[in-house]
Design a protein around this motif. Structure first.
Motif, PDB file in Angstrom:
ATOM      1  N   VAL A   1      -5.327  12.310  -2.456  1.00  0.00           N
ATOM      2  CA  VAL A   1      -4.014  12.653  -1.900  1.00  0.00           C
ATOM      3  C   VAL A   1      -3.241  13.507  -2.906  1.00  0.00           C
ATOM      4  CG1 VAL A   1      -1.748  11.725  -1.235  1.00  0.00           C
ATOM      5  CG2 VAL A   1      -3.828  10.644  -0.375  1.00  0.00           C
ATOM      6  N   MET A   2      -3.246  13.072  -4.153  1.00  0.00           N
ATOM      7  CA  MET A   2      -2.497  13.777  -5.194  1.00  0.00           C
ATOM      8  C   MET A   2      -3.021  15.197  -5.391  1.00  0.00           C
ATOM      9  SD  MET A   2      -0.122  13.647  -7.366  1.00  0.00           S
ATOM     10  CE  MET A   2       0.382  12.489  -8.616  1.00  0.00           C
ATOM     11  N   THR A   3      -4.325  15.334  -5.514  1.00  0.00           N
ATOM     12  CA  THR A   3      -4.894  16.668  -5.756  1.00  0.00           C
ATOM     13  C   THR A   3      -4.648  17.592  -4.566  1.00  0.00           C
ATOM     14  OG1 THR A   3      -6.565  15.710  -7.185  1.00  0.00           O
ATOM     15  CG2 THR A   3      -7.025  17.908  -6.332  1.00  0.00           C
ATOM     16  N   LEU A   4      -4.864  17.085  -3.363  1.00  0.00           N
ATOM     17  CA  LEU A   4      -4.646  17.915  -2.180  1.00  0.00           C
ATOM     18  C   LEU A   4      -3.175  18.331  -2.078  1.00  0.00           C
ATOM     19  CD1 LEU A   4      -5.941  19.199   0.318  1.00  0.00           C
ATOM     20  CD2 LEU A   4      -5.430  17.106   1.584  1.00  0.00           C
ATOM     21  N   ALA A   5      -2.272  17.403  -2.368  1.00  0.00           N
ATOM     22  CA  ALA A   5      -0.839  17.729  -2.311  1.00  0.00           C
ATOM     23  C   ALA A   5      -0.491  18.818  -3.321  1.00  0.00           C
ATOM     24  CB  ALA A   5       0.000  16.466  -2.563  1.00  0.00           C
ATOM     25  N   GLN A   6      -1.013  18.673  -4.533  1.00  0.00           N
ATOM     26  CA  GLN A   6      -0.662  19.655  -5.568  1.00  0.00           C
ATOM     27  C   GLN A   6      -1.207  21.043  -5.249  1.00  0.00           C
ATOM     28  OE1 GLN A   6      -2.033  17.546  -9.061  1.00  0.00           O
ATOM     29  NE2 GLN A   6       0.046  16.844  -9.511  1.00  0.00           N
ATOM     30  N   LYS A   7      -2.318  21.102  -4.555  1.00  0.00           N
ATOM     31  CA  LYS A   7      -2.898  22.406  -4.233  1.00  0.00           C
ATOM     32  C   LYS A   7      -2.379  22.951  -2.904  1.00  0.00           C
ATOM     33  CE  LYS A   7      -5.100  22.068  -8.006  1.00  0.00           C
ATOM     34  NZ  LYS A   7      -4.368  22.641  -9.157  1.00  0.00           N
ATOM     35  N   THR A   8      -1.552  22.170  -2.228  1.00  0.00           N
ATOM     36  CA  THR A   8      -0.998  22.620  -0.942  1.00  0.00           C
ATOM     37  C   THR A   8       0.478  23.005  -1.062  1.00  0.00           C
ATOM     38  OG1 THR A   8      -2.508  21.142   0.247  1.00  0.00           O
ATOM     39  CG2 THR A   8      -0.629  21.962   1.478  1.00  0.00           C
TER      40      THR A   8
ATOM     41  N   PHE B   1      -3.555  14.210   5.069  1.00  0.00           N
ATOM     42  CA  PHE B   1      -3.275  13.084   4.170  1.00  0.00           C
ATOM     43  C   PHE B   1      -3.661  11.745   4.809  1.00  0.00           C
ATOM     44  CE2 PHE B   1      -0.594  16.555   2.621  1.00  0.00           C
ATOM     45  CZ  PHE B   1      -1.048  16.591   1.309  1.00  0.00           C
ATOM     46  N   GLU B   2      -3.483  11.654   6.108  1.00  0.00           N
ATOM     47  CA  GLU B   2      -3.846  10.412   6.802  1.00  0.00           C
ATOM     48  C   GLU B   2      -5.357  10.150   6.687  1.00  0.00           C
ATOM     49  OE1 GLU B   2      -2.309  10.202  10.785  1.00  0.00           O
ATOM     50  OE2 GLU B   2      -3.496   8.432  11.277  1.00  0.00           O
ATOM     51  N   VAL B   3      -6.143  11.201   6.843  1.00  0.00           N
ATOM     52  CA  VAL B   3      -7.601  11.071   6.745  1.00  0.00           C
ATOM     53  C   VAL B   3      -8.008  10.497   5.379  1.00  0.00           C
ATOM     54  CG1 VAL B   3      -9.658  12.522   6.451  1.00  0.00           C
ATOM     55  CG2 VAL B   3      -8.208  12.811   8.475  1.00  0.00           C
ATOM     56  N   LEU B   4      -7.311  10.938   4.342  1.00  0.00           N
ATOM     57  CA  LEU B   4      -7.619  10.430   2.993  1.00  0.00           C
ATOM     58  C   LEU B   4      -7.222   8.969   2.840  1.00  0.00           C
ATOM     59  CD1 LEU B   4      -6.537  13.530   0.873  1.00  0.00           C
ATOM     60  CD2 LEU B   4      -8.853  12.871   1.566  1.00  0.00           C
ATOM     61  N   ALA B   5      -6.099   8.593   3.456  1.00  0.00           N
ATOM     62  CA  ALA B   5      -5.646   7.197   3.366  1.00  0.00           C
ATOM     63  C   ALA B   5      -6.591   6.265   4.116  1.00  0.00           C
ATOM     64  CB  ALA B   5      -4.221   7.070   3.919  1.00  0.00           C
ATOM     65  N   ARG B   6      -7.249   6.802   5.137  1.00  0.00           N
ATOM     66  CA  ARG B   6      -8.147   5.978   5.957  1.00  0.00           C
ATOM     67  C   ARG B   6      -9.381   5.454   5.207  1.00  0.00           C
ATOM     68  NH1 ARG B   6      -6.822   5.524  11.107  1.00  0.00           N
ATOM     69  NH2 ARG B   6      -5.575   7.179  12.017  1.00  0.00           N
ATOM     70  N   VAL B   7      -9.744   6.121   4.110  1.00  0.00           N
ATOM     71  CA  VAL B   7     -10.928   5.660   3.368  1.00  0.00           C
ATOM     72  C   VAL B   7     -10.550   4.830   2.145  1.00  0.00           C
ATOM     73  CG1 VAL B   7     -12.519   7.433   4.187  1.00  0.00           C
ATOM     74  CG2 VAL B   7     -11.098   7.909   2.186  1.00  0.00           C
ATOM     75  N   ALA B   8      -9.287   4.426   2.085  1.00  0.00           N
ATOM     76  CA  ALA B   8      -8.821   3.678   0.920  1.00  0.00           C
ATOM     77  C   ALA B   8      -9.574   2.371   0.727  1.00  0.00           C
ATOM     78  CB  ALA B   8      -7.323   3.399   1.036  1.00  0.00           C
ATOM     79  N   HIS B   9     -10.037   1.763   1.838  1.00  0.00           N
ATOM     80  CA  HIS B   9     -10.734   0.478   1.695  1.00  0.00           C
ATOM     81  C   HIS B   9     -12.040   0.635   0.902  1.00  0.00           C
ATOM     82  CE1 HIS B   9     -12.485   2.508   5.151  1.00  0.00           C
ATOM     83  NE2 HIS B   9     -13.553   1.760   5.006  1.00  0.00           N
ATOM     84  N   LEU B  10     -12.573   1.859   0.860  1.00  0.00           N
ATOM     85  CA  LEU B  10     -13.819   2.080   0.104  1.00  0.00           C
ATOM     86  C   LEU B  10     -13.561   2.229  -1.393  1.00  0.00           C
ATOM     87  CD1 LEU B  10     -15.430   4.681   2.537  1.00  0.00           C
ATOM     88  CD2 LEU B  10     -16.038   2.262   2.292  1.00  0.00           C
ATOM     89  N   ASP B  11     -12.386   2.735  -1.730  1.00  0.00           N
ATOM     90  CA  ASP B  11     -12.012   2.929  -3.134  1.00  0.00           C
ATOM     91  C   ASP B  11     -10.570   3.450  -3.196  1.00  0.00           C
ATOM     92  OD1 ASP B  11     -11.613   3.831  -5.768  1.00  0.00           O
ATOM     93  OD2 ASP B  11     -13.757   4.240  -6.012  1.00  0.00           O
ATOM     94  N   PRO B  12      -9.588   2.529  -3.328  1.00  0.00           N
ATOM     95  CA  PRO B  12      -8.187   2.972  -3.255  1.00  0.00           C
ATOM     96  C   PRO B  12      -7.814   4.022  -4.296  1.00  0.00           C
ATOM     97  CG  PRO B  12      -8.341   0.630  -3.889  1.00  0.00           C
ATOM     98  CD  PRO B  12      -9.706   1.069  -3.484  1.00  0.00           C
ATOM     99  N   MET B  13      -8.366   3.931  -5.504  1.00  0.00           N
ATOM    100  CA  MET B  13      -7.974   4.901  -6.535  1.00  0.00           C
ATOM    101  C   MET B  13      -8.485   6.301  -6.201  1.00  0.00           C
ATOM    102  SD  MET B  13      -5.690   4.010  -8.534  1.00  0.00           S
ATOM    103  CE  MET B  13      -5.624   5.521  -9.502  1.00  0.00           C
ATOM    104  N   ARG B  14      -9.713   6.384  -5.691  1.00  0.00           N
ATOM    105  CA  ARG B  14     -10.225   7.714  -5.313  1.00  0.00           C
ATOM    106  C   ARG B  14      -9.396   8.272  -4.171  1.00  0.00           C
ATOM    107  NH1 ARG B  14     -16.903   7.541  -5.158  1.00  0.00           N
ATOM    108  NH2 ARG B  14     -17.095   6.235  -7.011  1.00  0.00           N
TER     109      ARG B  14
END
Lengths: 292, 292
Positions: A136-143, A118-131
């Motif tokens: 994060v949401m999709t990975l969480a739901q599938k985990t 999840f941290e890795v996904l948060a690290r790219v937020a500056h490129l596109d916070p919504m993506r």
């Protein structure tokens, strides 16, 4: 850079970030051990394939998504191998993590890898916070619960199993994550990509059942006959070898047919086709199937 | 709604979302078991206190942050109690999760709660995607490697321990998460809020050491004497009871002095002060210290 290099670089970079400063040395080393050498990296490869097919405009986001998905997959292998689950001595041709280190370090390495995903996904937020947050949401739901791989493993503690829910959560979930996260990373709506993930997941489950039933431990790099041992449902036990191979082919044809219309549709179909060949068991003695 | 009701509602709602559809019944029940009855909920309460002090404008985000933090804390208790770590029979006055259910379900419940923590934060992204993703980042950093509670627990597998890094990761990390996530949820810069979290964390660690050394298992609802048993560093062993109490008071005074200038500064100082009273041990036989 090819898909494989992009995945290995992203995974190595993430593990390195988890090791900065004063850290407990054994856990630090265990994290590296858990992700290398890689298995087939099939899920992140599919993810990058879908992102490319969607006309990927921000490859850094796709790399992060591929890395996050692989970290979660590696975490699940470490926890699944624990004595209280499969009690596996080997994984990817070397001692399982709890054998090489200890049980506490295996629990902690799995936990740390989940968090790192999840941290890795948060690290790219500056490129596109919504993506970033959609990933994060999709990975969480599938985990997690109720529909992710935790739920899948949870079914194995039940006396009565909902087989459809079990397979969907245990195996298909991370393939659906692969196709949907690929679409999100590529800037597309993930909904249309669920079926492809489900069908690849189903094919992969049957291929895994075939390998568990047909191959020896040396070829696979992990224990075999585990489904029979743990009384888990297995397509070979249910349909026989040829029946299971037929089902595998059906699933993969269905997968190719389900690819949504997109710029790189033909190339993605070719990629799935080539997985079909790799997944179908051949004479076991000559095969070198990459272990997971 | 008071802080306590906001936390309980957010936690219950999150657990309910993890139970929709066809789910493995035992794991579903184990998730509920892991979060109830709550302990003191001290971390999410501090988080809401800081958010309020920052002039909270989007309480739904603060509620999600408080809930996510508590889910991670509950996950850590479930995994810490496992036979390979503390092998604890009781927690919060009832059987530990692996005793009440099983070891596999305890591993899976912990994993699911970690994942759920991040999912809860992603769910409020529509209100403010940047705050949502900043919360994911902060929570991940205070949970995983190299500086979170996983690292803290990892230090216990080392022969030589960096005591400062150990305490910072093992206990202070989630208090820093509490103050920083409170600031983020309240729309403020989290950097200024690190010291408050560190100091409350240090005080809490000393208070915990005092309770472990002074109280009986019935009062605490969990096993005592664990630090001596596991040869863990303990402030009472090092400084004596009065020395540890003096240190506790120093930490809390420092905490209050470190509160950044903000609209609700006075009220927050009062809240920390009231925690100081609750944390300081009194005659053990009359005390009803809420167990974690």
């Amino acid at each position: 850079m090819g898909f494989s290099d992009r995945i290995e670089t992203a995974v190595s970079d993430a593990i390195a970030l988890g090791q900065a400063g004063s850290t407990p040395g054994k856990l630090k080393s265990a994290l590296h051990y858990a992700v290398s050498p890689g298995g087939a990296r099939i899920r992140p490869t599919i993810l990058l394939g879908v992102a490319a097919a969607c006309g990927e405009d921000k490859p850094e986001i796709s790399n992060a998504a591929a890395c996050a998905l692989e970290l979660i997959h590696c975490a699940s292998l470490v926890h699944d191998d624990l004595p209280c689950f499969d009690d596996a001595d080997t994984r990817r041709g070397k001692p399982s993590l709890h054998r090489a280190y200890s049980e506490p370090l295996a629990v902690l390495a799995g936990d740390s890898l989940i968090v790192m995903g999840f941290e890795v996904l948060a690290r790219v937020a500056h490129l596109d916070p919504m993506r970033s947050v959609q990933l994060v949401m999709t990975l969480a739901q599938k985990t997690g619960m109720p529909g992710g791989i935790c739920a899948g493993q949870g079914w194995e503690s039940e006396d009565e199993v909902d087989l459809k829910a079990y397979h969907s959560a245990k195996t298909a979930a991370l393939f659906v994550a692969a196709t949907q996260m690929g679409a999100i990373a590529g800037g597309q709506d993930p909904e249309a990509w669920e079926e492809l993930g489900q069908r690849i997941g189903a094919a992969f489950q049957i291929a895994d059942d075939l390998r568990d039933a047909l191959y020896d431990a040396e070829t696979l790099g992990k224990p075999v006959g585990q489904d029979a041992l743990h009384a888990r449902p297995n397509a070979v036990a249910k349909f026989g070898v040829q029946g299971a191979i037929d089902q595998l082919h059906d699933s993969l044809s269905g997968a190719i047919a389900s690819i949504p219309s997109c710029p790189g549709e033909a190339q993605l179909a070719q990629m799935v086709q080539s997985y079909a060949k790799r997944l179908t068991p051949v004479a076991p003695s000559k095969s070198t199937v990459p272990g997971e």
